[in-house]
Design a protein around this motif. Structure first.
Motif, mmCIF file in Angstrom:
data_model
loop_
_atom_site.group_PDB
_atom_site.id
_atom_site.type_symbol
_atom_site.label_atom_id
_atom_site.label_comp_id
_atom_site.label_asym_id
_atom_site.label_seq_id
_atom_site.Cartn_x
_atom_site.Cartn_y
_atom_site.Cartn_z
ATOM 1 N N UNK A 20 0.823 -1.198 0.000
ATOM 2 C CA UNK A 20 0.000 0.000 0.000
ATOM 3 C C UNK A 20 0.861 1.253 0.000
ATOM 4 N N UNK A 21 0.271 2.398 -0.365
ATOM 5 C CA UNK A 21 1.025 3.651 -0.340
ATOM 6 C C UNK A 21 1.318 4.082 1.090
ATOM 7 N N UNK A 22 2.449 4.782 1.263
ATOM 8 C CA UNK A 22 2.830 5.297 2.573
ATOM 9 C C UNK A 22 2.647 6.809 2.559
ATOM 10 N N UNK A 23 2.150 7.350 3.659
ATOM 11 C CA UNK A 23 1.985 8.803 3.776
ATOM 12 C C UNK A 23 3.315 9.414 4.229
ATOM 13 N N UNK A 24 4.143 9.776 3.253
ATOM 14 C CA UNK A 24 5.502 10.225 3.557
ATOM 15 C C UNK A 24 5.553 11.661 4.064
ATOM 16 N N UNK A 25 4.420 12.332 4.096
ATOM 17 C CA UNK A 25 4.445 13.747 4.479
ATOM 18 C C UNK A 25 3.853 13.967 5.869
#
Lengths: 285, 335
Positions: B178-183
């Protein structure tokens, strides 16, 4: 300095196996991919750069972006400013560091070891500690946005003094200095005719290292200069990147590319010497 | 050059030379004067040569450092006059959750950027320290990130780490993750910032290690090999101890660097950069200092933060000296 003291049996390396090449290949890929992608992003429209998935291959917009960055955001002026700053800082650092390094390496004087220890100690002082008064001084003098506010504090650095001293301790025979003295040469003459010729390779390396550092310096220039005034490349980039959400990321990354390419060219041509310089500067226990 | 120098060496007769002396004494006098000049030159030249460094340091390093210390004891607004406050700025920091948050962030980002960076640099140096085709190419390639500025590197990585369209999340997607919330998530954002630091400095440190490794006598390896030590065993028992001073040097330099982290978190956050993200999740001490000084305009408080940074470095230095002393005592006892 590097090879002289090495025992003859040292450094006979093992042969590299296939795994070594695979791992080094991965490391090279990881090192170079962001630089490659910077080129890719600078060659697409701002819209394409922020569309998922982001592009992996170069696009057709490089010239458009370059001309926009050059004409509308004035990266050209920033490039010139940065070149001026980095050149002045490199030349003065090399000159003063060689003089000081020579004194610390070969001239006897009272307090020498204590002063040298002081030079080394100053390397650990973070720039944050002097930035507030510096900013006030620069404001009082009306130097905000003037390049001298960035150049003057960097005229000479402890690292350079230490670097030249380490080199000259081994590279300059003290007999050479004494012989020149017996011949009646005074100190400046000795520097010109004896020290500079011996120190030239180290001066070249130090000059490159300092140039790279000054080119990339961010914290103090960001405070002393503004993107709207006469910024260095790094300050201009900060102005481009820290803006609101209507930022054209392709143009921002074109600016980043413009700031990186000159140094990458220097590295491509002088990489070996820079590698040698970094290792020579650090590894002296 | 040479003529002008020798002309000055001989020197024109100085006006205070006694005119009544007979002729032979004059050359004697000149010789004495020359000797005096020579002695003066020998004595003064070293100080003259080191003075540019110390003058620059006094003006742009030492004086501002002390002045910052004084400012930290005052309330100072941008452009205003200082008002004595004693230690109030420091006690305010002690009760400020922003300060403790920034201190902790500086520490955690420092650890997750420095530790993997130096370990990977060691491994990379070991790989480069073999008989290798194209070693010049590999060395320059791993050093290329060092040529990239903080600003350029951070702007590129901010795009690569973008949560919605960045290539890193795309790659995670292709790998079935899944995508990671890098911000906005704390740890992913701190990891992303650390990746920028690691990327820029690993190759540089690897080359420093490589130079140290090349100075290790090969006999040591031969002896170890005769004793049946594997390559890994040789790395751990011969290479690492032999280059310990260099490792220590890089630890010190990276630690100092990580306490000053500023450009990476600031530019990574875009318009939220100065506050270190929407929830200050990656605000470092330097960022907090900048925010206090240049956004809030409270230069006294900013100065106090700067001095806390100095105290932290002094503590680290003292800790290092204690460790070194303890080790020296131990080896003395054992020896």
């Amino acid at each position: 300095m590097r090879t002289k003291t090495r025992p003859s049996s040292a450094g006979r390396p093992l042969h590299a196996g296939p795994l070594t090449y695979v791992l080094l290949g991965v490391a090279t890929l990881v090192s170079l991919f962001p630089l490659y992608w910077n080129v890719v992003a600078a060659s697409h429209s701002g819209k394409r750069v922020v569309t998922a998935p982001a592009p992996l291959l170069p696009g057709p917009k490089l010239l458009d972006n370059l001309s926009y960055a050059w004409n509308q955001v004035d990266m050209g002026e920033a490039l010139i400013n940065t070149t001026i700053v980095a050149s002045l800082v490199a030349v003065s650092t090399v000159l003063f560091a060689t003089l000081a390094g020579f004194a610390f390496a070969k001239l006897p004087f009272k307090g020498r070891s204590m002063l040298l220890a002081l030079v080394v100690a100053t390397m650990t002082i973070p720039p944050q500690l002097s930035v507030i008064p510096l900013y006030q001084i620069v404001t009082d003098l009306g130097w905000v946005d003037q390049l001298q506010s960035v150049v003057l504090p960097s005229l000479v650095a402890a690292f350079g003094v230490f670097f030249m001293r380490q080199f000259l301790v081994e590279a300059l025979p003290v007999e050479l200095v004494e012989a020149a003295r017996v011949d009646g040469a005074h100190s400046l003459r000795i520097v010109w005719h004896v020290v500079f010729p011996v120190a030239r390779p180290a001066m070249a390396v130090l000059g490159m290292l300092v140039f790279v550092q000054a080119w990339n310096d961010f914290f103090w220039p960001f405070i002393a200069l503004t993107p709207e005034g006469s910024p260095t490349l790094q300050v201009a980039l900060a102005g481009l990147g820290a803006g609101n959400h209507t930022v054209d990321h392709a143009v921002v990354l074109t600016g980043a590319l413009l700031s990186t390419v000159p140094l990458l060219l220097v590295f491509a041509f002088l990489g070996k010497h820079i590698v040698g310089g970094i290792t020579a500067g650090a590894v002296k226990n | 050059m040479a003529t002008s120098v020798s002309a000055r060496d001989g020197g024109p007769p100085s006006p205070d030379a006694p005119p009544s002396r007979p002729r032979p004494a004059r050359s004697e006098d000149a010789a004495r004067r020359r000797g005096r000049l020579h002695r003066w030159d020998v004595k003064a030249a070293p100080y003259l040569f080191v003075s540019p460094f110390f003058l620059t340091f006094a003006a742009f390093g030492l004086f501002p450092l002390l002045y910052t210390g004084w400012l930290s004891l005052n309330r100072v607004e941008l452009g205003g006059d200082p008002q004595w406050k004693g230690l109030e700025n420091y006690t305010d920091l002690a009760t400020s959750e922003f300060f403790w948050n920034a201190l902790l962030n500086t520490f955690t980002i420092g650890v997750i950027s420095t530790v993997p960076q130096l370990m990977m640099a060691l491994g990379l140096a070991q790989l480069l320290n073999t008989k290798l085709r194209g070693r010049g190419f590999f060395r320059v390639a791993v050093l290329a990130p060092y040529a990239t500025s903080i600003a350029a590197a951070t702007l590129v990585f901010a795009q690569l780490f973008n949560t919605d369209y960045g290539l890193i999340n795309s790659a995670l997607g292709w790998a079935g993750l899944g995508p990671v919330d890098w911000e906005s998530s704390k740890w992913p954002a701190q990891i992303a910032i650390s990746v920028i630091v690691i990327w820029r400095w690993t190759g540089y440190n690897a080359l420093i290690y490589l130079a140290a490794m090349q100075a290790v006598p090969h006999d040591l390896y031969e002896a170890a090999a005769l004793d049946g030590a594997t390559r890994w065993r040789q790395f751990v028992s011969v290479t690492i101890p032999s280059i310990r001073p260099t490792i220590l040097f890089t630890i010190v330099v990276s630690t100092i660097g990580s306490t000053q982290l500023f450009g990476e978190p600031m530019l990574y956050g875009g318009s939220l950069g100065i506050s270190g993200g929407s929830g200050n999740q990656y605000q470092t001490l330097s960022l907090l200092m900048y925010e206090k000084g240049w956004v809030t305009g409270a230069l006294g408080q900013a100065s106090a933060i700067a001095w806390v940074m100095l105290l932290l470095l002094l503590l680290l230095g003292a800790g290092r000296v204690l460790v070194a002393r303890a080790r020296a005592r131990r080896t003395k006892l054992e020896g």
